[in-house]
Design a protein around this motif. Sequence first.
Motif, PDB file in Angstrom:
ATOM      1  N   THR A 104      -2.131  69.696  49.301  1.00 54.90           N
ATOM      2  CA  THR A 104      -1.247  70.868  49.123  1.00 54.90           C
ATOM      3  C   THR A 104      -0.301  70.628  47.946  1.00 54.90           C
ATOM      4  O   THR A 104      -0.100  71.507  47.101  1.00 54.90           O
ATOM      5  CB  THR A 104      -0.405  71.109  50.409  1.00 54.90           C
ATOM      6  OG1 THR A 104      -1.299  71.145  51.510  1.00 54.90           O
ATOM      7  CG2 THR A 104       0.398  72.380  50.327  1.00 54.90           C
ATOM      8  N   LEU A 118      -1.430  66.963  53.222  1.00 53.24           N
ATOM      9  CA  LEU A 118      -0.167  67.250  52.520  1.00 53.24           C
ATOM     10  C   LEU A 118      -0.327  66.986  51.020  1.00 53.24           C
ATOM     11  O   LEU A 118       0.093  67.793  50.184  1.00 53.24           O
ATOM     12  CB  LEU A 118       0.972  66.393  53.098  1.00 53.24           C
ATOM     13  CG  LEU A 118       2.295  66.416  52.336  1.00 53.24           C
ATOM     14  CD1 LEU A 118       2.885  67.828  52.281  1.00 53.24           C
ATOM     15  CD2 LEU A 118       3.317  65.461  52.964  1.00 53.24           C
ATOM     16  N   ALA A 126       5.719  70.269  56.338  1.00 56.16           N
ATOM     17  CA  ALA A 126       5.058  69.159  57.045  1.00 56.16           C
ATOM     18  C   ALA A 126       6.033  68.514  58.023  1.00 56.16           C
ATOM     19  O   ALA A 126       5.674  68.185  59.164  1.00 56.16           O
ATOM     20  CB  ALA A 126       4.536  68.134  56.046  1.00 56.16           C
ATOM     21  N   GLN A 181      -1.387  63.015  55.966  1.00 52.54           N
ATOM     22  CA  GLN A 181      -0.876  62.850  54.590  1.00 52.54           C
ATOM     23  C   GLN A 181      -1.873  63.363  53.547  1.00 52.54           C
ATOM     24  O   GLN A 181      -1.482  63.961  52.544  1.00 52.54           O
ATOM     25  CB  GLN A 181      -0.567  61.374  54.309  1.00 52.54           C
ATOM     26  CG  GLN A 181       0.128  61.137  52.974  1.00 52.54           C
ATOM     27  CD  GLN A 181       1.614  61.522  52.974  1.00 52.54           C
ATOM     28  OE1 GLN A 181       2.320  61.262  53.943  1.00 52.54           O
ATOM     29  NE2 GLN A 181       2.084  62.145  51.889  1.00 52.54           N
ATOM     30  N   ILE A 212       6.727  69.783  51.678  1.00 52.89           N
ATOM     31  CA  ILE A 212       7.158  68.580  52.425  1.00 52.89           C
ATOM     32  C   ILE A 212       7.985  69.008  53.642  1.00 52.89           C
ATOM     33  O   ILE A 212       7.807  68.497  54.750  1.00 52.89           O
ATOM     34  CB  ILE A 212       7.961  67.612  51.519  1.00 52.89           C
ATOM     35  CG1 ILE A 212       7.053  67.083  50.406  1.00 52.89           C
ATOM     36  CG2 ILE A 212       8.528  66.446  52.322  1.00 52.89           C
ATOM     37  CD1 ILE A 212       7.773  66.322  49.311  1.00 52.89           C
ATOM     38  N   PHE A 246       6.457  60.572  54.525  1.00 52.54           N
ATOM     39  CA  PHE A 246       5.924  61.604  53.620  1.00 52.54           C
ATOM     40  C   PHE A 246       6.078  61.136  52.160  1.00 52.54           C
ATOM     41  O   PHE A 246       5.168  61.267  51.349  1.00 52.54           O
ATOM     42  CB  PHE A 246       6.672  62.938  53.775  1.00 52.54           C
ATOM     43  CG  PHE A 246       6.629  63.507  55.170  1.00 52.54           C
ATOM     44  CD1 PHE A 246       5.416  63.750  55.796  1.00 52.54           C
ATOM     45  CD2 PHE A 246       7.787  63.803  55.860  1.00 52.54           C
ATOM     46  CE1 PHE A 246       5.362  64.280  57.081  1.00 52.54           C
ATOM     47  CE2 PHE A 246       7.758  64.326  57.149  1.00 52.54           C
ATOM     48  CZ  PHE A 246       6.538  64.556  57.754  1.00 52.54           C
TER      49      PHE A 246
END
Length: 466
Positions: free
Chosen positions: A243, A240, A260, A237, A257, A272
Amino acid sequence: MTDVAIIGGGAAGAALFGALLKQDSAATVHWITGASTAGRGVAYATRDDRHLLNVRASGMGLYVDPEEDFLQHAQSDHQDACGTDFLPRRWFGDFVEAQLRSRIDAAEKRGRRFALHAAEAVRVEPRQHGYDVLLANREVLRAGKVVLAVGALSPRPLRTVAAEALASGAYELNPWNLPQHVRAPRRLIVIGTGLTAVDTLLSASTQWPHAELVAVSRHGQLPFVHPPLPAQPYSLQSRLNATLLGCEGTADMLHAIRQAANEAPDVDWRSFIDGMRPINASLWQGLTLARRRQFLRHARWIWEAARHRTAPGSAQSIQQLRDEGRLQILAARVLGVDGHGPLEMTVRNRASQVTSRLQADLVVQATGLDTAVAFTEHALLSQMMADGLAVADPLQLGVSALPDGRLIDAAGQAQAGLYAIGSLLRGNLWECTAMPEIRAAAHSLAHALSNGQQAQGTGRASPAVA
Ligand SMILES: Cc1cc2nc3c(=O)[nH]c(=O)nc-3n(C[C@H](O)[C@H](O)[C@H](O)COP(=O)(O)OP(=O)(O)OC[C@H]3O[C@@H](n4cnc5c(N)ncnc54)[C@H](O)[C@@H]3O)c2cc1C
């Protein structure tokens, strides 16, 4: 140390009041709660135990202190309550009241000064060192610092609702007023399909077991459902989130998303979204005004449904109503509501674009939080806007403010000692209305109010004031 006045008697006001009471200080804390029971506000005043929290019991609390424990409180009456459960909101209201009582008792013993005012605040006027707060009972309080914790605004009728329909008594603007309607409707239409609509439909299905229920919204999208047990957090996470923080707009974010999700197909998609919680304010603040507008127009409906999910128990009850043929969900635009009762609603179906008319004995508007201060009849906010003490957020998401909650005035200046907490700060923080965010904000603001420092806001001011 100057006195503090908190305006608003909901859970946000309670969290801040309790946090301030805990501090040792010679200043007085005034809490102006309005007429309703202090601490419960709109969300926790419900008496209907079908209205469930949408946060697990272990995630709910009023303060950030480790000694408070909602679950333990709930278990004193309901031994089988579990941390992963979505408990009735009424129970959380009971807990808030109990927490307040114990803070007040402790404050009294320590000689901490405070005053509760069961009246509405109607004016705030700047003075040389602070503000005068005028109450509806004509009392005037002087405080060095003032915090608006007034929650969301009273809902305004949709523009498509005719005056005669509004006057008919068959159009209900406040979904929590359902018990006041004594005549059973043959058909009830709820405008909206979010969390408030879910609660309204559940209450209506019990109150009027023979009523036909319809819920209509542009996408016909009910909130997504929490998994029965918490999903495993996504192990990457933080990568992510980094990013996402580098993305230009919501399309890029959505792409990140999705990527991922493709790379980790075993991870529940809800992980997420939940893992983004610590960066939501920064993501919002990183968007230009144009991109925020774009998000509101195109992505808000799906974000709200994914982020503010419903408890599995509520979702099951809604599904049961649909399976029994008692509830129909329509994806359609409401073009008009007319008549003197029964009402005639004109809708355009999203898929077919066909326009049709539906009759209803009762129409309930459940279209979500209203934070458009420029159009409100809220006496205090109208006065503050007229006097230039408050300015509407450019996208009508509350008031213009700095990330620490300080209000921006009509001249574009941050005002010393004038703050907001909760829904009014949506323009700056976007996600700031649920208890996990509110209790953290109250903790930080209490610290700032007592130390004369800025609260720990995240990121930048809104684009209009940056
Ligand atoms: C139906 C519903 C369910 C929710 N469920 C959850 C949940 O399960 N979990 C979660 O974390 N969050 C939930 N939320 C989010 C919720 O908004 C917060 O948890 C919290 O209750 C917000 O409190 P508040 O004090 O900001 O606003 P409110 O509850 O709206 O309280 C504001 C209070 O201020 C009063 N007021 C307004 N103007 C004045 C004035 N001029 N003078 C004096 N008083 C005034 C109002 O009358 C009101 O009582 C829910 C929200 C709603 C609406």
